[in-house]
Motif scaffolding. Structure first.
Motif, PDB file in Angstrom:
ATOM      1  N   VAL A 436      34.557  42.923  25.490  1.00 29.59           N
ATOM      2  CA  VAL A 436      35.532  41.187  25.345  1.00 29.59           C
ATOM      3  C   VAL A 436      33.676  40.207  24.913  1.00 29.59           C
ATOM      4  O   VAL A 436      32.939  39.853  25.363  1.00 29.59           O
ATOM      5  N   ALA A 437      34.372  39.801  23.157  1.00 29.36           N
ATOM      6  CA  ALA A 437      32.624  38.778  22.664  1.00 29.36           C
ATOM      7  C   ALA A 437      31.969  39.599  23.007  1.00 29.36           C
ATOM      8  O   ALA A 437      31.034  39.093  23.193  1.00 29.36           O
ATOM      9  N   GLY A 438      31.519  41.081  22.160  1.00 33.07           N
ATOM     10  CA  GLY A 438      30.852  42.288  22.900  1.00 33.07           C
ATOM     11  C   GLY A 438      29.615  41.934  23.807  1.00 33.07           C
ATOM     12  O   GLY A 438      29.184  43.558  24.150  1.00 33.07           O
ATOM     13  N   ARG A 439      30.879  41.538  25.071  1.00 34.57           N
ATOM     14  CA  ARG A 439      29.586  41.858  26.395  1.00 34.57           C
ATOM     15  C   ARG A 439      30.783  43.337  27.643  1.00 34.57           C
ATOM     16  O   ARG A 439      32.243  42.975  27.453  1.00 34.57           O
ATOM     17  N   TYR A 440      30.109  44.002  27.411  1.00 34.50           N
ATOM     18  CA  TYR A 440      30.494  44.724  28.604  1.00 34.50           C
ATOM     19  C   TYR A 440      31.351  44.428  29.600  1.00 34.50           C
ATOM     20  O   TYR A 440      30.983  44.259  30.697  1.00 34.50           O
ATOM     21  N   THR A 441      33.244  44.730  29.565  1.00 36.45           N
ATOM     22  CA  THR A 441      33.611  44.903  30.961  1.00 36.45           C
ATOM     23  C   THR A 441      34.604  44.867  31.161  1.00 36.45           C
ATOM     24  O   THR A 441      34.792  46.211  30.549  1.00 36.45           O
ATOM     25  N   LEU A 442      34.367  46.033  32.674  1.00 37.89           N
ATOM     26  CA  LEU A 442      35.168  46.370  33.154  1.00 37.89           C
ATOM     27  C   LEU A 442      37.079  45.920  33.825  1.00 37.89           C
ATOM     28  O   LEU A 442      36.808  44.365  33.548  1.00 37.89           O
ATOM     29  N   ARG A 443      37.717  46.234  33.162  1.00 36.76           N
ATOM     30  CA  ARG A 443      39.501  46.376  33.720  1.00 36.76           C
ATOM     31  C   ARG A 443      40.779  47.313  34.860  1.00 36.76           C
ATOM     32  O   ARG A 443      39.650  48.831  34.752  1.00 36.76           O
ATOM     33  N   LEU A 444      40.586  46.475  35.657  1.00 38.74           N
ATOM     34  CA  LEU A 444      41.514  47.018  36.677  1.00 38.74           C
ATOM     35  C   LEU A 444      43.039  46.654  36.314  1.00 38.74           C
ATOM     36  O   LEU A 444      42.933  45.901  36.537  1.00 38.74           O
ATOM     37  N   ALA A 445      43.578  48.149  35.754  1.00 34.96           N
ATOM     38  CA  ALA A 445      45.181  47.630  35.618  1.00 34.96           C
ATOM     39  C   ALA A 445      46.045  48.427  36.754  1.00 34.96           C
ATOM     40  O   ALA A 445      45.825  49.334  36.584  1.00 34.96           O
ATOM     41  N   VAL A 446      46.605  47.265  37.220  1.00 34.99           N
ATOM     42  CA  VAL A 446      47.706  47.686  37.980  1.00 34.99           C
ATOM     43  C   VAL A 446      49.062  48.304  37.894  1.00 34.99           C
ATOM     44  O   VAL A 446      48.986  47.953  37.141  1.00 34.99           O
ATOM     45  N   GLY A 447      49.324  48.939  38.400  1.00 35.73           N
ATOM     46  CA  GLY A 447      50.886  49.129  37.986  1.00 35.73           C
ATOM     47  C   GLY A 447      51.348  50.847  38.360  1.00 35.73           C
ATOM     48  O   GLY A 447      52.503  50.868  38.191  1.00 35.73           O
ATOM     49  N   ALA A 448      50.499  51.539  38.407  1.00 31.98           N
ATOM     50  CA  ALA A 448      51.130  52.908  39.040  1.00 31.98           C
ATOM     51  C   ALA A 448      52.165  52.535  40.662  1.00 31.98           C
ATOM     52  O   ALA A 448      51.864  51.793  40.899  1.00 31.98           O
ATOM     53  N   PRO A 449      53.075  53.633  40.317  1.00 31.27           N
ATOM     54  CA  PRO A 449      54.257  53.528  41.649  1.00 31.27           C
ATOM     55  C   PRO A 449      53.681  53.334  42.663  1.00 31.27           C
ATOM     56  O   PRO A 449      54.193  53.137  44.109  1.00 31.27           O
ATOM     57  N   GLN A 450      52.651  54.026  43.309  1.00 37.53           N
ATOM     58  CA  GLN A 450      52.883  53.799  44.101  1.00 37.53           C
ATOM     59  C   GLN A 450      51.780  53.053  44.840  1.00 37.53           C
ATOM     60  O   GLN A 450      50.903  53.342  46.234  1.00 37.53           O
ATOM     61  N   THR A 451      50.649  52.188  44.220  1.00 35.66           N
ATOM     62  CA  THR A 451      49.668  51.462  44.858  1.00 35.66           C
ATOM     63  C   THR A 451      50.214  50.213  45.167  1.00 35.66           C
ATOM     64  O   THR A 451      50.993  49.613  45.042  1.00 35.66           O
ATOM     65  N   ALA A 452      49.606  50.275  46.194  1.00 30.73           N
ATOM     66  CA  ALA A 452      49.688  49.035  47.428  1.00 30.73           C
ATOM     67  C   ALA A 452      48.594  48.461  47.716  1.00 30.73           C
ATOM     68  O   ALA A 452      47.253  48.693  47.020  1.00 30.73           O
ATOM     69  N   GLU A 453      48.271  47.518  48.871  1.00 31.60           N
ATOM     70  CA  GLU A 453      47.597  46.226  48.526  1.00 31.60           C
ATOM     71  C   GLU A 453      46.009  47.433  48.864  1.00 31.60           C
ATOM     72  O   GLU A 453      44.982  47.404  48.921  1.00 31.60           O
TER      73      GLU A 453
END
Ligand code: PLP
Length: 471
Positions: A436-453
């Motif tokens: 993002v604007a050249g800076r290394y950024t980690l992405r955490l995308a939630v959405g797998a059906p079994q993912t819980a708290e």
């Protein structure tokens, strides 16, 4: 295989899939083997004689499963989700069993009509503008992917920009496609396939904070091109960009397209699914300006790949751009003008009965069930973002309107790269990165059906612990 043999083998395969889903959390999210490990385990050639399905299932366990990236794993947070679900698999199974080709209405009347109705159902569930419903000139179709939707939109847009002559004369002028610097690479690929050349796409700058397309820059680019004799053909706006889920401002972009007669395609591949929830429809403000729109139920709406829902406001110009009618496809129903032939709404001729999986999914979950899934993803992402915000070693890089959180350790890129590599190496979670604007950024995308708290918390604890060891 007789129907009775199929019944027995089919039960075994369904059992295998159910066991796979039940065991996901115990598996490492990604394959632990080196490149070539799966291929090395396979025989050099096919068996001379047939084998029972049990032997194939045993090899699925032994050879294939260890070589998988498990996209349905509750610790899978990479890219965007690619959901599947029980009803989706069952709908696909019926489709495979029927083996129907839906290229023409006459080759699969139910295949065509169920698809039209499913796209109308989805449009209603998401409260899409009336112009996309099949009751008027518009309507929806299932493409294999958002990339194909963009390609089809590009072809129609060039056809329109050429005054309806593209199908005869091809690309006889310099046409331009506009999209933001944050748009998906499929826009560039579509322009290349359409023959617009290396200069075919102009990447419009984004607002440095929101990462959304600047309408001022878009207008300037279109006006400069017109002055230089280049024909503005298409704007592809994104609702939920791939890197950070930025939302291009349709209420400002739409009127610019209308003023200049430019086709507007809206790519909401990932984020569109959120619109099943009334409170998450903000990205669709201004969608009434769009000539076409797509999102991928195969990303976040519990429907297995491939299923991109693509709508157009005017199906007549789409068919005009793409139709080719050889003698062997002529039939009375098509000639009556009373039916849809979906072959004219896509690049390939043949098509599977993909509406079945949407039908199974919509009927099993109902709109409320789909809302629950989306809301859970958004809430889990917010929970994770709260952890990041509360820890001064980390920073949130962009807003998180949907299920994706972009974050990083404050400071240099190196420790962030090490952090990602170490947490992914644990096998417990899988995250990906962007810049993002050249800076290394980690992405955490939630959405797998079994993912819980518990899974999101585990991801955070792992990141927090490993962060102490990098740098
Ligand atoms: N457009 C956007 C905004 C995306 O995020 C993606 C994939 O993540 C795509 C298009 C490509 O999707 P598909 O694999 O359906 O072509």
């Amino acid at each position: 295989m007789t129907p009775e043999q199929f019944r027995q083998a089919g039960y075994a395969v369904v059992d295998w899939i159910a066991d796979y889903w039940a065991s996901l959390a115990q598996r490492p999210v990604t394959s632990q083997g080196p490149p070539g490990a799966v291929a090395a385990g396979l025989p050099a050639g096919p068996p001379a004689g047939g084998e029972p399905v049990e032997a194939v299932l045993a090899d699925l366990d032994k050879l294939v499963a260890p070589g998988l990236t498990h996209w349905q794993h509750p610790g899978f947070f990479g890219y965007f989700p690619a959901n599947t679900s029980g009803p989706s698999v069952l709908g696909d199974l019926v489709s495979a069993g029927l083996g129907v080709q839906g290229m023409l209405w006459s080759t699969g009347p139910a295949c065509t009509e169920l698809e039209t109705v499913m796209l109308d159902w989805l449009a209603e569930a998401m409260d899409l503008p009336a112009r996309f419903r099949s009751a008027g000139r518009g309507g929806g179709v299932i493409q294999d992917s958002a990339s194909s939707a963009t390609l089809v939109a590009t072809l129609v847009a060039v056809h329109r920009a050429a005054g309806g002559r593209w199908r005869e004369v091809g690309v006889d002028r310099r046409y331009r496609v506009y999209t933001s610097t944050e748009a998906h690479s499929s826009v560039e690929k579509a322009a290349r396939i359409a023959g617009l050349g290396a200069e075919g796409v102009r990447l419009v700058e984004v607002d440095p904070q929101s990462r959304a397309m600047s309408p001022v820059a878009l207008r300037a680019a279109i006006e400069a091109d017109r002055a230089a004799g280049v024909v503005p053909a298409l704007v592809v706006a994104t609702v939920g960009t791939t890197s950070t889920t930025a939302i291009d401002p349709l209420p400002q972009i739409g009127p610019i397209c209308a003023e200049h007669g430019v086709f507007l395609h809206v790519d909401a591949a990932y984020a569109g699914a959120a619109a099943v929830c009334p409170e998450l429809r903000f990205g669709h403000a201004g969608l009434e300006y769009a000539d076409s729109y797509c999102f991928d139920p195969h990303k976040w709406l519990l429907t297995g790949f491939d299923c991109d829902a693509f709508w157009v406001a005017d199906s007549t110009e789409l068919v005009e751009a793409l139709t080719v009618l050889p003698e062997y496809l002529r039939n009375a129903a098509s000639e009556s003008g009373a039916v849809i032939d979906y072959r004219d709404w896509q690049v390939p001729l043949g098509r599977r009965f993909r509406a079945l999986k949407l039908w199974f999914v919509l009927r099993w979950y109902g709109v409320e069930g789909l809302r629950e899934h989306i809301r859970s993803g958004v809430a889990l992402a917010a929970r994770f973002a709260d952890r990041v915000r509360a820890d001064e070693r980390f920073e949130l890089v962009t807003p998180h309107p949907y299920g994706l959180v972009c974050f990083r350790l404050r400071g240099a890129d190196g420790p962030n790269e090490q952090l990602l590599s170490a947490v992914n190496g644990s096998g417990r979670v899988y995250l990906t990165h962007t810049r993002v604007a050249g800076r290394y950024t980690l992405r955490l995308a939630v959405g797998a059906p079994q993912t819980a708290e518990a899974h999101v918390d585990e991801a955070w604890e792992l990141l927090s612990r490993v962060a102490e060891t990098v740098g």
